[in-house]
Design an enzyme around this catalytic site. Structure first.
Site, PDB file in Angstrom:
ATOM      1  N   LYS A 124       0.840  -1.214   0.000  1.00 21.30           N
ATOM      2  CA  LYS A 124       0.000   0.000   0.000  1.00 21.30           C
ATOM      3  C   LYS A 124       0.868   1.254   0.000  1.00 21.30           C
ATOM      4  CE  LYS A 124      -1.735   2.937   2.823  1.00 21.30           C
ATOM      5  NZ  LYS A 124      -2.041   3.491   4.119  1.00 21.30           N
ATOM      6  N   ASP A 143      -6.631   1.145   1.168  1.00 25.01           N
ATOM      7  CA  ASP A 143      -6.571   1.324   2.617  1.00 25.01           C
ATOM      8  C   ASP A 143      -7.925   0.901   3.195  1.00 25.01           C
ATOM      9  OD1 ASP A 143      -8.338   3.349   2.079  1.00 25.01           O
ATOM     10  OD2 ASP A 143      -7.080   4.974   2.810  1.00 25.01           O
TER      11      ASP A 143
END
Ligand code: SF4
Length: 232
Positions: A124, A143
């Site tokens: 991420k 997220d």
């Protein structure tokens, strides 16, 4: 929804999201890839607003990877304390900066595998830096908010971020990989929050598979037709 249905949903939803949130961008403050990398590591389990309050002093004291690699753990901890999990974050920041100096002469590498290989940098974080600092997305940033909205809209049933990313990468056209998470985050803030989905005011209600709105309510809605078109 089948993969085909999800693609059809997005073919209508993406132009509407673009029209509503086309100017949305990364809310972390940064002046270069190093600062974005640091800010993204700090943003785990913390709001971007809080991170933005902490980073000016942190970057003043440690303006680059060399300075951060040589910094004392205690001092870094003190500077990032209010972002939560500060001991771990300080340790990760120092380790990441040490890797940057040892492996890339202190420069942030411009590729997913190299970024992902740095201490404390997951997929991420690497995706955020690739997309927002270099403009070269390697995948959709997933997220908590992007995962939640994607599930609510029926784009995935997965809960694992890497699996969600894989699904979104196959559904969302590549040219929207950087912007798409920003659009979802805005939509989550303004209309489809975790606490309450305001389906009656939502410009996706006529196509959203969420069961929170009845057929009758849907029919009663006066929904605007999509007016924006996506670039090819
Ligand atoms: S219709 Fe409701 S659940 Fe679907 S995106 Fe809009 S607010 Fe969220």
């Amino acid at each position: 929804m089948s993969a085909q249905q999800r693609k059809e949903f997005l073919s209508v939803a993406l132009p509407r999201l673009l029209e509503a949130y086309g100017d949305a961008e990364c809310s972390l403050h940064f002046r270069n890839p190093f600062e974005l990398l640091v800010a993204t590591i700090l943003s785990a389990q913390c709001t971007d607003e809080r991170v933005n309050k902490v980073t000016p002093a942190l970057f003043k004291r440690f303006p680059d990877a060399r300075a951060l690699a040589q910094g004392s753990l205690k001092e870094i901890e003190k500077l990032v304390q209010s972002t939560g999990f500060y001991r771990n974050k300080a340790k990760n920041l120092k380790a990441m900066a040490t890797d940057l100096v040892a492996m890339y002469s202190g420069e942030v590498p411009r590729s997913m595998p190299e970024l992902n290989a740095l201490a404390g940098v997951g997929r991420k974080t690497a995706n955020v830096v690739m997309g927002n600092a270099f403009g070269e997305a390697d995948g959709v940033v997933v997220d908590t908010h992007v995962g939640r909205l994607s599930r609510r809209m029926g784009l995935t049933k997965k809960t694992d971020a890497v699996q969600i990313e894989r699904e979104l990468n196959s559904l969302v056209p590549r040219e929207h990989w950087v912007a798409f998470p920003h659009w979802l985050i805005q939509h989550g803030r303004k209309i489809c929050s975790a606490r309450k989905a305001l389906c009656q005011s939502c410009f996706l209600a006529d196509i959203c598979p969420k069961k929170g709105i009845s057929r009758k309510q849907l029919q009663a809605l006066k929904l605007p037709a999509p007016s924006a078109t996506l670039s090819a």
